[in-house]
Design a protein around this motif. Sequence first.
Motif, short mmCIF file in Angstrom:
data_model
loop_
_atom_site.label_atom_id
_atom_site.label_comp_id
_atom_site.label_asym_id
_atom_site.label_seq_id
_atom_site.Cartn_x
_atom_site.Cartn_y
_atom_site.Cartn_z
N VAL A 27 -3.12 -8.92 51.40
CA VAL A 27 -4.30 -8.09 51.17
C VAL A 27 -4.07 -7.21 49.95
O VAL A 27 -2.97 -6.69 49.76
N GLU A 28 -5.12 -7.04 49.14
CA GLU A 28 -5.01 -6.16 47.97
C GLU A 28 -6.29 -5.35 47.81
O GLU A 28 -7.38 -5.84 48.07
N PRO A 29 -6.15 -4.07 47.39
CA PRO A 29 -7.32 -3.21 47.19
C PRO A 29 -7.96 -3.53 45.84
O PRO A 29 -7.26 -3.78 44.87
N GLU A 30 -9.29 -3.53 45.83
CA GLU A 30 -10.00 -3.85 44.58
C GLU A 30 -11.27 -3.00 44.48
O GLU A 30 -11.74 -2.43 45.45
N ILE A 31 -11.82 -2.99 43.27
CA ILE A 31 -13.15 -2.43 43.05
C ILE A 31 -14.07 -3.62 42.77
O ILE A 31 -13.75 -4.46 41.92
N MET A 78 -11.56 -5.21 49.50
CA MET A 78 -10.21 -5.75 49.66
C MET A 78 -10.34 -7.25 49.52
O MET A 78 -11.28 -7.85 50.04
N GLU A 79 -9.39 -7.82 48.79
CA GLU A 79 -9.35 -9.27 48.74
C GLU A 79 -8.20 -9.75 49.60
O GLU A 79 -7.11 -9.17 49.59
N ILE A 80 -8.45 -10.82 50.37
CA ILE A 80 -7.39 -11.46 51.15
C ILE A 80 -7.07 -12.76 50.41
O ILE A 80 -7.91 -13.67 50.36
N ILE A 81 -5.90 -12.78 49.78
CA ILE A 81 -5.51 -13.98 49.03
C ILE A 81 -4.59 -14.82 49.90
O ILE A 81 -3.88 -14.30 50.78
N ASP A 82 -4.62 -16.11 49.69
CA ASP A 82 -3.83 -17.04 50.51
C ASP A 82 -3.51 -18.27 49.68
O ASP A 82 -4.10 -19.33 49.89
N TYR A 95 -17.79 -14.09 41.89
CA TYR A 95 -16.56 -14.48 41.19
C TYR A 95 -15.47 -13.45 41.44
O TYR A 95 -15.75 -12.31 41.80
N LYS A 96 -14.25 -13.86 41.16
CA LYS A 96 -13.13 -12.92 41.18
C LYS A 96 -12.32 -13.08 39.91
O LYS A 96 -12.26 -14.19 39.33
N ILE A 97 -11.74 -11.98 39.50
CA ILE A 97 -10.82 -12.01 38.38
C ILE A 97 -9.48 -11.60 38.97
O ILE A 97 -9.42 -10.70 39.83
N GLY A 98 -8.41 -12.24 38.53
CA GLY A 98 -7.10 -11.92 39.09
C GLY A 98 -6.10 -11.63 37.99
O GLY A 98 -6.33 -11.93 36.81
N SER A 150 -12.88 -7.34 40.79
CA SER A 150 -12.33 -7.13 39.44
C SER A 150 -10.81 -7.26 39.36
O SER A 150 -10.26 -7.21 38.27
N GLY A 151 -10.15 -7.42 40.53
CA GLY A 151 -8.70 -7.65 40.49
C GLY A 151 -7.92 -6.60 41.28
O GLY A 151 -8.33 -5.44 41.36
N GLY A 152 -6.81 -7.03 41.85
CA GLY A 152 -5.99 -6.14 42.66
C GLY A 152 -5.51 -4.95 41.84
O GLY A 152 -4.99 -5.11 40.75
N LEU A 153 -5.67 -3.76 42.42
CA LEU A 153 -5.26 -2.52 41.74
C LEU A 153 -3.77 -2.28 41.91
O LEU A 153 -3.13 -1.62 41.10
#
Length: 259
Positions: A105-109, A138-142, A60-63, A230-233
């Motif tokens: 792209v966003e950095p995440e843990i 890293m999450e790649i969102i689109d 899962y992802k949390i945003g 856990s979401g983009g930092l």
Amino acid sequence: MGIEERMIKEIAEHLERCELEARETEKITDGIEISVEDAYEIQRELRRRKESKGHRIIGYKIGLTSRAKMKQMGIDTPIFGFLADYFLIPDGGEIRIEELIHPKVEPEIAFLIGEDLEGPVSSPLEVLEATEMVMPAMEIIDSRYRDFRFDLPSVIADNCSSARFVISPGISPESLDLRTVGVVFEKNGRILSTSTGASVLGNPLNAVFMLVNHLSKNSEILQRGSIVLSGGLSEAVRAERGDIFKVISPIGSVSVRFV
Ligand code: OOG
Ligand code: MG
């Protein structure tokens, strides 16, 4: 009273087609009223479509869990989506840009869950105890919506802009204060942002805690072996062909290249 089941199916099919054909669309709330509950129903239908094609849901992802992301997107409610197996890109791997619409792209843990977590849970400490590893990600969102322009129901129905993600093995969270884990985010060797775990809801454990309780409303559990973003930092950044993105942190590093 929500929207009709037929409508839920139609919207899910439309959004999936946009994903698979890398085609953008207008937000789905243009012209009809869709509640947050309806939007999660559309997302569940999207998930059933993936599973019926043989894809596995691996986490899962949390945003919208950091101030930076809430400000960038103009929504201040955390959102939850699923991760399908084909979203996962190996560390150091390549992403084919033509498969996506306008990737950022966003950095995440990320978390690797070691024990089934059944909600409702009463404290983020329960999440910590069930966590096998925390990982650089890293999450790649689109977003399937034109110019990433959406409202809360639209983004939820669109599986929260999920497209790809990259992780590498991290470390056990024992004796780690996740609030103080620093993350350096680079593009082509230049620093884009620096942040710490505390950027996500004060502690990224809080995001996973919210996820477990969100799942439990639908009698779902966070299963052992799940990966959780856990979401983009910090702010998400547009990717172009040839770009190399990297996350460097004390829990490990991870990189990805757009081709
Ligand atoms: C929605 C997804 C947000 C995050 O980590 O905050 C997200 C979007 O910004 O398109 O993945
Ligand atoms: Mg994200």
